[in-house]
Enzyme design. Structure first.
Site, PDB file in Angstrom:
ATOM      1  N   CYS A   1       3.521   6.901   1.946  1.00  0.00           N
ATOM      2  CA  CYS A   1       4.377   5.837   2.472  1.00  0.00           C
ATOM      3  C   CYS A   1       4.745   6.091   3.930  1.00  0.00           C
ATOM      4  CB  CYS A   1       5.657   5.748   1.642  1.00  0.00           C
ATOM      5  SG  CYS A   1       5.395   5.319  -0.083  1.00  0.00           S
TER       6      CYS A   1
ATOM      7  N   CYS B   1      10.701   3.280  -1.552  1.00  0.00           N
ATOM      8  CA  CYS B   1      10.440   3.586  -2.957  1.00  0.00           C
ATOM      9  C   CYS B   1      11.266   4.793  -3.391  1.00  0.00           C
ATOM     10  CB  CYS B   1       8.944   3.840  -3.172  1.00  0.00           C
ATOM     11  SG  CYS B   1       8.363   5.442  -2.575  1.00  0.00           S
TER      12      CYS B   1
ATOM     13  N   ASN C   1       2.265   3.513   6.484  1.00  0.00           N
ATOM     14  CA  ASN C   1       1.659   3.829   5.198  1.00  0.00           C
ATOM     15  C   ASN C   1       0.166   4.056   5.382  1.00  0.00           C
ATOM     16  OD1 ASN C   1       1.551   0.920   5.625  1.00  0.00           O
ATOM     17  ND2 ASN C   1       0.972   0.668   3.474  1.00  0.00           N
ATOM     18  N   ILE C   2      -0.372   4.960   4.572  1.00  0.00           N
ATOM     19  CA  ILE C   2      -1.780   5.325   4.635  1.00  0.00           C
ATOM     20  C   ILE C   2      -2.310   5.298   3.207  1.00  0.00           C
ATOM     21  CG2 ILE C   2      -3.450   7.086   5.307  1.00  0.00           C
ATOM     22  CD1 ILE C   2      -1.154   8.153   7.222  1.00  0.00           C
ATOM     23  N   GLU C   3      -3.159   4.314   2.930  1.00  0.00           N
ATOM     24  CA  GLU C   3      -3.672   4.145   1.573  1.00  0.00           C
ATOM     25  C   GLU C   3      -4.968   4.915   1.353  1.00  0.00           C
ATOM     26  OE1 GLU C   3      -1.857  -0.250   0.568  1.00  0.00           O
ATOM     27  OE2 GLU C   3      -4.010  -0.066   0.824  1.00  0.00           O
TER      28      GLU C   3
ATOM     29  N   CYS D   1      10.302   8.186  -1.713  1.00  0.00           N
ATOM     30  CA  CYS D   1      10.812   8.297  -0.338  1.00  0.00           C
ATOM     31  C   CYS D   1      12.316   8.544  -0.328  1.00  0.00           C
ATOM     32  CB  CYS D   1      10.456   7.047   0.457  1.00  0.00           C
ATOM     33  SG  CYS D   1       8.687   6.934   0.814  1.00  0.00           S
TER      34      CYS D   1
ATOM     35  N   GLU E   1       7.684   5.949   5.322  1.00  0.00           N
ATOM     36  CA  GLU E   1       8.901   6.746   5.445  1.00  0.00           C
ATOM     37  C   GLU E   1       8.590   8.235   5.357  1.00  0.00           C
ATOM     38  OE1 GLU E   1       8.177   4.146   3.541  1.00  0.00           O
ATOM     39  OE2 GLU E   1       9.989   3.234   2.720  1.00  0.00           O
TER      40      GLU E   1
END
Length: 139
Positions: free
Chosen positions: A54, A92, A43-45, A95, A56
């Site tokens: 996300c 989620c 994940n990359i915020e 995804c 995935e």
């Protein structure tokens, strides 16, 4: 054929690359293609949460960029850095929809581990019944 435990290990490795300074919830995914290749994702915020990605989807997008279109399974691991133990980390809805674009709902496996040996396996159809796909666009 890769063993589930090997795929899980790759997901744990991918989690270490996560960028999650806001939620502190790091996720890793390992996507197994039908040809045996594996694509990791984390994940990359972003400070603007709407543009986060996300783990995935990162794995899927990397694979698709490389020309892959047939997938067999994905292992997903995630937890907050403050949590002592891993728990099952389901994908989620967004995804799941990406998975529905590329994967057979009755065959594609979603592996949710708490450890290398403690995991649950679901099909995409089990976690996303009545999914909307390209077939629905042609009706």
């Amino acid at each position: 054929m890769i063993h589930i435990e090997q795929l899980i290990k790759k997901a744990f490795e991918a989690r270490e690359k996560a960028y999650a300074p806001y939620s502190d919830f790091k996720v890793g995914a390992a996507l197994l293609c039908k040809d045996g290749s594996i694509y990791g994702g984390c994940n990359i915020e972003n400070a603007s949460y709407g543009v986060c990605n996300c783990a995935e989807r990162t794995a899927f997008f990397r694979a698709v960029y490389e020309g892959k279109r047939e997938f067999q399974a994905i292992a997903i691991v995630g937890k907050s850095e403050s949590a002592e133990e891993f728990d099952y980390c389901a994908p989620c809805g967004v995804c799941r929809q990406v998975m529905a674009e590329f994967c057979d709902p009755d065959e594609f496996q979603i592996i949710l581990p708490r450890s290398l040996t403690d995991y649950k396996v679901y099909t995409l159809g089990q976690i996303l019944p009545l999914c909307f796909t390209g077939k629905d666009m042609k009706k």
